[in-house]
Motif scaffolding. Sequence first.
Motif, PDB file in Angstrom:
ATOM      1  N   VAL A 109       0.840  -1.198   0.000  1.00  0.00           N
ATOM      2  CA  VAL A 109       0.000   0.000   0.000  1.00  0.00           C
ATOM      3  C   VAL A 109       0.873   1.245   0.000  1.00  0.00           C
ATOM      4  O   VAL A 109       0.632   2.199  -0.739  1.00  0.00           O
ATOM      5  N   LYS A 110       1.917   1.211   0.837  1.00  0.00           N
ATOM      6  CA  LYS A 110       2.859   2.323   0.958  1.00  0.00           C
ATOM      7  C   LYS A 110       4.263   1.762   0.830  1.00  0.00           C
ATOM      8  O   LYS A 110       4.853   1.283   1.805  1.00  0.00           O
ATOM      9  N   PRO A 111       4.847   1.789  -0.391  1.00  0.00           N
ATOM     10  CA  PRO A 111       6.141   1.131  -0.627  1.00  0.00           C
ATOM     11  C   PRO A 111       7.266   1.581   0.286  1.00  0.00           C
ATOM     12  O   PRO A 111       8.181   0.808   0.561  1.00  0.00           O
ATOM     13  N   THR A 112       7.226   2.813   0.782  1.00  0.00           N
ATOM     14  CA  THR A 112       8.320   3.288   1.638  1.00  0.00           C
ATOM     15  C   THR A 112       8.229   2.759   3.069  1.00  0.00           C
ATOM     16  O   THR A 112       9.129   2.998   3.868  1.00  0.00           O
ATOM     17  N   ALA A 113       7.162   2.014   3.385  1.00  0.00           N
ATOM     18  CA  ALA A 113       6.994   1.497   4.749  1.00  0.00           C
ATOM     19  C   ALA A 113       8.167   0.628   5.153  1.00  0.00           C
ATOM     20  O   ALA A 113       8.635   0.674   6.297  1.00  0.00           O
ATOM     21  N   ASN A 114       8.650  -0.185   4.208  1.00  0.00           N
ATOM     22  CA  ASN A 114       9.783  -1.056   4.507  1.00  0.00           C
ATOM     23  C   ASN A 114      11.011  -0.259   4.915  1.00  0.00           C
ATOM     24  O   ASN A 114      11.718  -0.620   5.852  1.00  0.00           O
ATOM     25  N   ALA A 115      11.291   0.803   4.167  1.00  0.00           N
ATOM     26  CA  ALA A 115      12.491   1.588   4.438  1.00  0.00           C
ATOM     27  C   ALA A 115      12.422   2.249   5.811  1.00  0.00           C
ATOM     28  O   ALA A 115      13.410   2.274   6.551  1.00  0.00           O
ATOM     29  N   TYR A 116      11.246   2.783   6.164  1.00  0.00           N
ATOM     30  CA  TYR A 116      11.112   3.436   7.464  1.00  0.00           C
ATOM     31  C   TYR A 116      11.213   2.415   8.594  1.00  0.00           C
ATOM     32  O   TYR A 116      11.836   2.685   9.633  1.00  0.00           O
ATOM     33  N   ALA A 117      10.611   1.239   8.405  1.00  0.00           N
ATOM     34  CA  ALA A 117      10.724   0.186   9.408  1.00  0.00           C
ATOM     35  C   ALA A 117      12.169  -0.267   9.532  1.00  0.00           C
ATOM     36  O   ALA A 117      12.668  -0.523  10.636  1.00  0.00           O
ATOM     37  N   LEU A 118      12.846  -0.342   8.384  1.00  0.00           N
ATOM     38  CA  LEU A 118      14.259  -0.720   8.375  1.00  0.00           C
ATOM     39  C   LEU A 118      15.091   0.249   9.208  1.00  0.00           C
ATOM     40  O   LEU A 118      15.938  -0.162  10.019  1.00  0.00           O
ATOM     41  N   ASN A 119      14.855   1.529   9.032  1.00  0.00           N
ATOM     42  CA  ASN A 119      15.619   2.531   9.772  1.00  0.00           C
ATOM     43  C   ASN A 119      15.305   2.478  11.274  1.00  0.00           C
ATOM     44  O   ASN A 119      16.196   2.697  12.106  1.00  0.00           O
ATOM     45  N   CYS A 120      14.050   2.171  11.625  1.00  0.00           N
ATOM     46  CA  CYS A 120      13.705   2.027  13.041  1.00  0.00           C
ATOM     47  C   CYS A 120      14.426   0.828  13.651  1.00  0.00           C
ATOM     48  O   CYS A 120      14.975   0.901  14.752  1.00  0.00           O
ATOM     49  N   PHE A 121      14.427  -0.296  12.916  1.00  0.00           N
ATOM     50  CA  PHE A 121      15.179  -1.469  13.347  1.00  0.00           C
ATOM     51  C   PHE A 121      16.644  -1.102  13.539  1.00  0.00           C
ATOM     52  O   PHE A 121      17.299  -1.493  14.505  1.00  0.00           O
ATOM     53  N   GLY A 122      17.171  -0.358  12.563  1.00  0.00           N
ATOM     54  CA  GLY A 122      18.585  -0.004  12.592  1.00  0.00           C
ATOM     55  C   GLY A 122      18.950   0.842  13.789  1.00  0.00           C
ATOM     56  O   GLY A 122      19.980   0.630  14.432  1.00  0.00           O
TER      57      GLY A 122
END
Length: 258
Positions: free
Chosen positions: A128-141
């Motif tokens: 639905v929101k392709p950038t969701a992965n990147a933001y979740a990735l940065n939070c994990f990081g």
Amino acid sequence: MGGVYSGEKMDGVFSYESSEVDWCEDNYKHSEHVVEYFNTMSSFVFFIVSPVMLYLLHPYAKERSLAIHLVWIMMIFMLDELSILWVLAVGYAIWFPRKLFPSFIKDRSTFSRLVLLVTVITTVSSFVKPTANAYALNCFGLHLLYTLAVEMRCCTDQKALRLAKLSVALWVLAISCWISDRFGCSFWQRLNFCYLHGIWHILIVIAVAYGSTLIAYLDANYEIPYSLPGLQYWPCDKWAVGLPHIVLKGTTKTQKRC
């Protein structure tokens, strides 16, 4: 990242040029068949580094858990932010220190299921929101950086400390490239340098190699101390740069004799 041209038109999120994410690199500038040429080509570093890391970390994985190989197998067969999110999720499930589990979690299997649930929700959301992965990735990081800082406070191993500094530096550089490409595109276009997302690919793969090896080394010291783990670099331990890996100076037989 850029995709290869396909003449077949599909419906929904899988249809041709349906992605909401368009990185800074000009589309079809260098090839009529590849949307973002350098962005796409830089992804091949995943296929180069991952098999090498599988080989280098096999002795440790064989002694600790073969599930560790999932980290680099996923890096081979998946691409870009989606793969890195799942790599971090698998790393959390395998390596996150038990002493730092939330109070309501009593064992690793429960913790792993919670990590899996969050990752699945984020992945589904990305359609639905392709950038969701990147933001979740940065939070994990960011949380990983905090955990690493906590774990390294009592570390005196100079090789491990150096690896920690390099891992953080690479991660910061990678994130800076991603943010600059995403939100500073007009500036880089004026400089005619629109390849930061491709550089992100290269930096993040190396950062994962450095960071995962460091975490694996700390894990080995906690979980299999009888193996006498140490850090070395491939292809030459005396070089200033290289791919880090774990060497085991002891074995299971050493444990049985103790």
